[in-house]
Design a protein around this motif. Structure first.
Motif, mmCIF file in Angstrom:
data_model
loop_
_atom_site.group_PDB
_atom_site.id
_atom_site.type_symbol
_atom_site.label_atom_id
_atom_site.label_comp_id
_atom_site.label_asym_id
_atom_site.label_seq_id
_atom_site.Cartn_x
_atom_site.Cartn_y
_atom_site.Cartn_z
ATOM 1 N N GLU A 69 -8.758 2.668 5.930
ATOM 2 C CA GLU A 69 -9.222 1.646 6.873
ATOM 3 C C GLU A 69 -8.466 0.342 6.647
ATOM 4 O OE1 GLU A 69 -13.348 -0.725 8.112
ATOM 5 O OE2 GLU A 69 -13.383 0.856 6.577
ATOM 6 N N ALA A 70 -8.235 -0.007 5.378
ATOM 7 C CA ALA A 70 -7.491 -1.232 5.070
ATOM 8 C C ALA A 70 -6.057 -1.128 5.580
ATOM 9 C CB ALA A 70 -7.496 -1.491 3.566
ATOM 10 N N GLY A 71 -5.462 0.044 5.448
ATOM 11 C CA GLY A 71 -4.098 0.235 5.930
ATOM 12 C C GLY A 71 -4.001 0.160 7.434
ATOM 13 N N LEU A 72 -4.968 0.774 8.124
ATOM 14 C CA LEU A 72 -4.955 0.761 9.588
ATOM 15 C C LEU A 72 -5.104 -0.653 10.133
ATOM 16 C CD1 LEU A 72 -7.124 3.935 10.280
ATOM 17 C CD2 LEU A 72 -4.680 3.665 10.744
ATOM 18 N N GLU A 73 -5.770 -1.534 9.388
ATOM 19 C CA GLU A 73 -5.930 -2.906 9.838
ATOM 20 C C GLU A 73 -4.619 -3.685 9.790
ATOM 21 O OE1 GLU A 73 -9.120 -5.138 8.166
ATOM 22 O OE2 GLU A 73 -10.655 -3.704 8.789
ATOM 23 N N LEU A 74 -3.581 -3.107 9.203
ATOM 24 C CA LEU A 74 -2.262 -3.748 9.191
ATOM 25 C C LEU A 74 -1.480 -3.480 10.480
ATOM 26 C CD1 LEU A 74 -1.166 -3.083 5.508
ATOM 27 C CD2 LEU A 74 -1.606 -5.311 6.546
ATOM 28 N N ARG A 75 -1.977 -2.589 11.339
ATOM 29 C CA ARG A 75 -1.255 -2.288 12.574
ATOM 30 C C ARG A 75 -0.938 -3.547 13.388
ATOM 31 N NH1 ARG A 75 -0.298 1.885 16.279
ATOM 32 N NH2 ARG A 75 -1.368 3.409 14.958
ATOM 33 N N PRO A 76 -1.927 -4.402 13.686
ATOM 34 C CA PRO A 76 -1.581 -5.591 14.473
ATOM 35 C C PRO A 76 -0.614 -6.527 13.757
ATOM 36 C CG PRO A 76 -3.865 -5.693 13.732
ATOM 37 C CD PRO A 76 -3.382 -4.312 13.456
ATOM 38 N N VAL A 77 -0.631 -6.526 12.425
ATOM 39 C CA VAL A 77 0.318 -7.342 11.673
ATOM 40 C C VAL A 77 1.739 -6.832 11.889
ATOM 41 C CG1 VAL A 77 1.002 -8.106 9.363
ATOM 42 C CG2 VAL A 77 -1.432 -7.899 9.939
ATOM 43 N N VAL A 78 1.917 -5.521 11.756
ATOM 44 C CA VAL A 78 3.234 -4.913 11.948
ATOM 45 C C VAL A 78 3.706 -5.090 13.387
ATOM 46 C CG1 VAL A 78 4.507 -2.729 11.907
ATOM 47 C CG2 VAL A 78 2.909 -3.281 10.055
ATOM 48 N N GLU A 79 2.799 -4.887 14.334
ATOM 49 C CA GLU A 79 3.173 -5.039 15.738
ATOM 50 C C GLU A 79 3.555 -6.484 16.056
ATOM 51 O OE1 GLU A 79 -0.247 -3.497 17.740
ATOM 52 O OE2 GLU A 79 0.455 -1.407 17.615
ATOM 53 N N ALA A 80 2.837 -7.444 15.495
ATOM 54 C CA ALA A 80 3.169 -8.854 15.728
ATOM 55 C C ALA A 80 4.533 -9.191 15.142
ATOM 56 C CB ALA A 80 2.088 -9.753 15.122
ATOM 57 N N LEU A 81 4.853 -8.645 13.984
ATOM 58 C CA LEU A 81 6.175 -8.869 13.405
ATOM 59 C C LEU A 81 7.262 -8.269 14.290
ATOM 60 C CD1 LEU A 81 5.479 -8.211 9.623
ATOM 61 C CD2 LEU A 81 6.270 -10.361 10.627
ATOM 62 N N GLY A 82 6.984 -7.088 14.866
ATOM 63 C CA GLY A 82 7.959 -6.466 15.759
ATOM 64 C C GLY A 82 8.205 -7.299 17.000
ATOM 65 N N VAL A 83 7.142 -7.838 17.569
ATOM 66 C CA VAL A 83 7.278 -8.699 18.748
ATOM 67 C C VAL A 83 8.061 -9.956 18.392
ATOM 68 C CG1 VAL A 83 6.009 -10.152 20.377
ATOM 69 C CG2 VAL A 83 5.222 -7.828 19.907
ATOM 70 N N TRP A 84 7.706 -10.576 17.297
ATOM 71 C CA TRP A 84 8.384 -11.803 16.873
ATOM 72 C C TRP A 84 9.865 -11.542 16.594
ATOM 73 C CZ3 TRP A 84 11.070 -13.767 12.736
ATOM 74 C CH2 TRP A 84 11.193 -15.165 12.676
ATOM 75 N N GLY A 85 10.152 -10.444 15.897
ATOM 76 C CA GLY A 85 11.545 -10.122 15.592
ATOM 77 C C GLY A 85 12.355 -9.830 16.835
ATOM 78 N N THR A 86 11.740 -9.175 17.811
ATOM 79 C CA THR A 86 12.431 -8.896 19.069
ATOM 80 C C THR A 86 12.770 -10.191 19.799
ATOM 81 O OG1 THR A 86 11.290 -6.769 19.307
ATOM 82 C CG2 THR A 86 12.222 -7.734 21.307
ATOM 83 N N ARG A 87 11.838 -11.131 19.802
ATOM 84 C CA ARG A 87 12.040 -12.380 20.542
ATOM 85 C C ARG A 87 13.017 -13.323 19.845
ATOM 86 N NH1 ARG A 87 9.156 -14.472 24.275
ATOM 87 N NH2 ARG A 87 8.877 -16.525 23.316
ATOM 88 N N TRP A 88 12.930 -13.426 18.534
ATOM 89 C CA TRP A 88 13.607 -14.513 17.848
ATOM 90 C C TRP A 88 14.741 -14.077 16.938
ATOM 91 C CZ3 TRP A 88 12.621 -18.612 20.362
ATOM 92 C CH2 TRP A 88 11.358 -18.807 20.946
ATOM 93 N N ILE A 89 14.905 -12.783 16.692
ATOM 94 C CA ILE A 89 16.041 -12.309 15.875
ATOM 95 C C ILE A 89 16.717 -11.178 16.641
ATOM 96 C CG2 ILE A 89 16.770 -11.566 13.573
ATOM 97 C CD1 ILE A 89 14.144 -12.525 12.486
ATOM 98 N N PRO A 90 17.396 -11.520 17.740
ATOM 99 C CA PRO A 90 17.935 -10.479 18.617
ATOM 100 C C PRO A 90 19.263 -9.882 18.158
ATOM 101 C CG PRO A 90 18.427 -12.622 19.530
ATOM 102 C CD PRO A 90 17.605 -12.878 18.289
ATOM 103 N N ASP A 91 19.996 -10.592 17.310
ATOM 104 C CA ASP A 91 21.356 -10.163 16.979
ATOM 105 C C ASP A 91 21.345 -8.948 16.060
ATOM 106 O OD1 ASP A 91 22.348 -12.272 18.464
ATOM 107 O OD2 ASP A 91 22.433 -13.634 16.739
ATOM 108 N N LEU A 92 22.221 -8.013 16.375
ATOM 109 C CA LEU A 92 22.375 -6.812 15.561
ATOM 110 C C LEU A 92 23.777 -6.778 14.983
ATOM 111 C CD1 LEU A 92 20.728 -4.071 17.830
ATOM 112 C CD2 LEU A 92 19.739 -5.172 15.819
ATOM 113 N N ALA A 93 23.885 -6.795 13.657
ATOM 114 C CA ALA A 93 25.171 -6.624 13.002
ATOM 115 C C ALA A 93 25.485 -5.135 12.912
ATOM 116 C CB ALA A 93 25.137 -7.258 11.610
ATOM 117 N N ASP A 94 26.748 -4.798 12.785
ATOM 118 C CA ASP A 94 27.132 -3.386 12.691
ATOM 119 C C ASP A 94 26.390 -2.642 11.580
ATOM 120 O OD1 ASP A 94 28.795 -3.616 14.862
ATOM 121 O OD2 ASP A 94 30.628 -3.841 13.702
#
Length: 239
Positions: A80-105
């Motif tokens: 249950e404690a692990g499943l509660e991290l889902r919104p944390v991981v998803e929020a990091l994914g959204v933030w990373g998509t918006r603000w760290i778009p560059d992909l190095a090789d």
């Protein structure tokens, strides 16, 4: 667990566990459905098996992961404690998509890309029979340039050896192009139109193929168009 920050703040207490290298990515893989050690390894191809074992042990001791064994088969599942991290991981994914778009090789990895794609196949759109799609990347070393995805009712597998079936479609493209399509940075249709992706298939298969592969869960996240973020662009429509 990592070194203590010696602060009573709950953020600092959480980060004592979660900010160690690879830890949240292990949690990400468990959230995405990986339960067996080899599945976790395929989602984290650059993480050593020894370190993965260590992180799983740490997460188990912390009550984030539960280790289950049945007839010699070991599964790792989130508590249950692990499943509660889902919104944390998803929020990091959204933030990373918006603000760290560059992909190095070095960020590009065909094994990881196809593993992610295989988890996001629309099974309702697939042909009823076993179907193989071949991928050929023209910007990576020859030893990792050719891959196959085997699509069966209810099951998908990624192969780096020829499975022996004649592919119904063969995609020639760069690893960067397909990664950008998967991330929602460009559409499948545009990649085909500008010839950065060449699809060799019958007309009906070529038309259906984009519908077989769903995009990254973060593909539709709006990206800022300026450094201030005052204006945002919406990613190109899927496919």
């Amino acid at each position: 667990m990592g070194a203590s920050y010696r602060q009573f703040c709950p953020v600092s207490k959480a980060m004592e566990l979660l900010d160690e290298r690879w830890t949240l990515l292990v949690v990400r893989e468990l959230i995405l459905g990986s339960q067996h050690f080899n599945q976790l390894r395929r989602g984290l191809p650059r993480m050593s098996p020894t370190l993965l074992s260590r992180r799983l042990q740490q997460l188990t001791r912390a009550g984030i992961v539960r280790r289950e064994e049945d007839g010699g088969e070991v599964r790792y599942v989130l508590t249950e404690a692990g499943l509660e991290l889902r919104p944390v991981v998803e929020a990091l994914g959204v933030w990373g998509t918006r603000w760290i778009p560059d992909l190095a090789d070095p960020d590009l990895d065909p094994k990881l890309l196809l593993w992610d794609m295989h988890r996001n196949v629309d099974h309702d759109a697939l042909p009823p029979q076993r179907t193989v799609v071949a991928f050929e990347f023209d910007d990576v070393a020859p030893g990792i340039a050719r891959w196959w995805m085997v699509l069966s009712p209810g099951d998908v597998d990624v192969c780096d050896d020829d499975p022996g079936d004649e592919p119904v479609a063969r995609l020639e493209t760069s690893l960067r192009t397909l990664t950008e399509v998967w991330r929602g940075d460009r559409t499948w249709a545009r990649a085909v139109s500008d010839r950065s992706m060449r699809v060799h298939a019958t007309t009906d298969v070529a038309s259906a193929l984009p519908g077989w592969f769903l995009l990254s869960p973060f593909a539709t996240v709006p990206r800022p168009t300026s450094a201030s973020g005052s204006h945002a662009r919406v990613p190109e429509a899927a496919h």
